[in-house]
Each structure stands twice: as structure tokens, then as C-alpha cells.
Design a protein around this motif. Structure first.
Motif, short mmCIF file in Angstrom:
data_model
loop_
_atom_site.label_atom_id
_atom_site.label_comp_id
_atom_site.label_asym_id
_atom_site.label_seq_id
_atom_site.Cartn_x
_atom_site.Cartn_y
_atom_site.Cartn_z
N ARG A 108 0.85 -1.19 0.00
CA ARG A 108 0.00 0.00 0.00
C ARG A 108 0.89 1.25 0.00
O ARG A 108 1.89 1.31 0.72
CB ARG A 108 -0.89 -0.02 1.23
N GLU A 109 0.51 2.24 -0.78
CA GLU A 109 1.31 3.46 -0.91
C GLU A 109 0.45 4.68 -0.64
O GLU A 109 -0.60 4.86 -1.27
CB GLU A 109 1.90 3.55 -2.32
N PHE A 110 0.87 5.51 0.28
CA PHE A 110 0.18 6.77 0.53
C PHE A 110 0.25 7.65 -0.72
O PHE A 110 1.28 7.71 -1.38
CB PHE A 110 0.86 7.49 1.70
N VAL A 111 -0.86 8.34 -1.00
CA VAL A 111 -0.90 9.22 -2.18
C VAL A 111 -1.06 10.67 -1.74
O VAL A 111 -0.25 11.53 -2.07
CB VAL A 111 -2.04 8.83 -3.13
N ALA A 112 -2.14 10.95 -1.02
CA ALA A 112 -2.41 12.33 -0.62
C ALA A 112 -3.38 12.34 0.54
O ALA A 112 -4.15 11.39 0.72
CB ALA A 112 -2.99 13.12 -1.79
N ALA A 113 -3.38 13.42 1.30
CA ALA A 113 -4.32 13.58 2.40
C ALA A 113 -4.57 15.05 2.65
O ALA A 113 -3.72 15.90 2.35
CB ALA A 113 -3.79 12.91 3.66
N MET A 114 -5.73 15.33 3.20
CA MET A 114 -6.08 16.71 3.52
C MET A 114 -6.65 16.75 4.93
O MET A 114 -7.42 15.87 5.33
CB MET A 114 -7.09 17.25 2.51
#
Length: 120
Positions: free
Chosen positions: A44-50
Motif C-alpha cells: 500500500r502506498e500513501f498518495v495524498a491527504a487533507m
């Protein structure tokens, strides 16, 4: 827990897609919201977060400058605008409710993903 991702598809390299994730009011107000992806045979790879307020966004280095995350409080929806797509972006993209802070986010909830396939 409602985290329903949509908007994936097949696109040529250099193209764009916009992913959407509909949530509930409870999730939208309580959590940072983000996206991670997973390709076959890969972690699993983090992409983006807000952040909850929408005032802070974090991106993986691999997508910085190409992807943009946003939140719409009226629609209880988080979006991921993906431009200049590359074949390496191909994966199942999942929307998630996150706790903690970048780069040590914890994925508390996630829904069914949406497939993104980028052809060369």
C-alpha cells in the motif's frame, strides 16, 4: 462506514482523471481524508491527504505537482484530481479516513477502491 470511491478508469499516459469519495457527515467532520493506492504485488502506498479543516494537504513525492486533493464540505466528498498520469500510477485507489500526521498517518477506515489504469 461510508467511504465510497468512484471515478477510476482507463486513460492514456498524460491524461487526467478525477476521483471522488463520498463520506458521511461523521467521517467528514472527524477525520483527515486521503487516498492510498495499491498495485498488484506491491505494498500500500500513501498518495495524498487533507486535514479536517482543508487547510493542509500532504502528497507523496511521486505525485507532487500532478495530483491535487480537495474537500467539499457541502457534498461531504473528497476529490483527487490526477493530471499527467503515468503507467506507474496504475493501481486500485482507496479513499481513507486518517488519524495522526504525515508521514505517520494511520488508516482508520477505508472503503472499496476504484481501479485506475494508465496505458503507455
Amino acid at each position: 462506514v461510508q467511504l465510497q470511491a468512484s471515478g477510476g478508469g482507463l486513460v492514456q499516459a498524460g491524461g487526467s482523471l478525477r476521483l471522488s469519495c463520498a463520506t458521511s457527515g461523521r467521517i467528514f467532520r472527524r477525520y483527515s481524508l486521503g487516498w492510498f493506492r495499491q498495485a498488484p504485488g506491491q505494498e500500500r502506498e500513501f498518495v495524498a491527504a487533507m486535514s479536517r479543516s482543508g487547510g493542509n494537504a500532504d502528497y507523496a513525492d511521486s505525485v507532487k505537482g500532478r495530483f491535487t486533493i480537495s474537500r467539499d464540505s457541502a457534498k461531504l466528498t473528497v476529490f483527487l484530481q490526477m493530471n499527467s498520469l503515468k503507467p506507474g500510477d496504475s493501481a486500485i485507489y482507496y479513499c481513507a479516513a486518517l488519524s495522526g500526521y504525515y508521514p505517520d498517518y494511520k488508516y482508520d477506515y477505508w472503503g472499496q477502491g476504484t481501479q485506475v489504469t494508465v496505458s503507455s
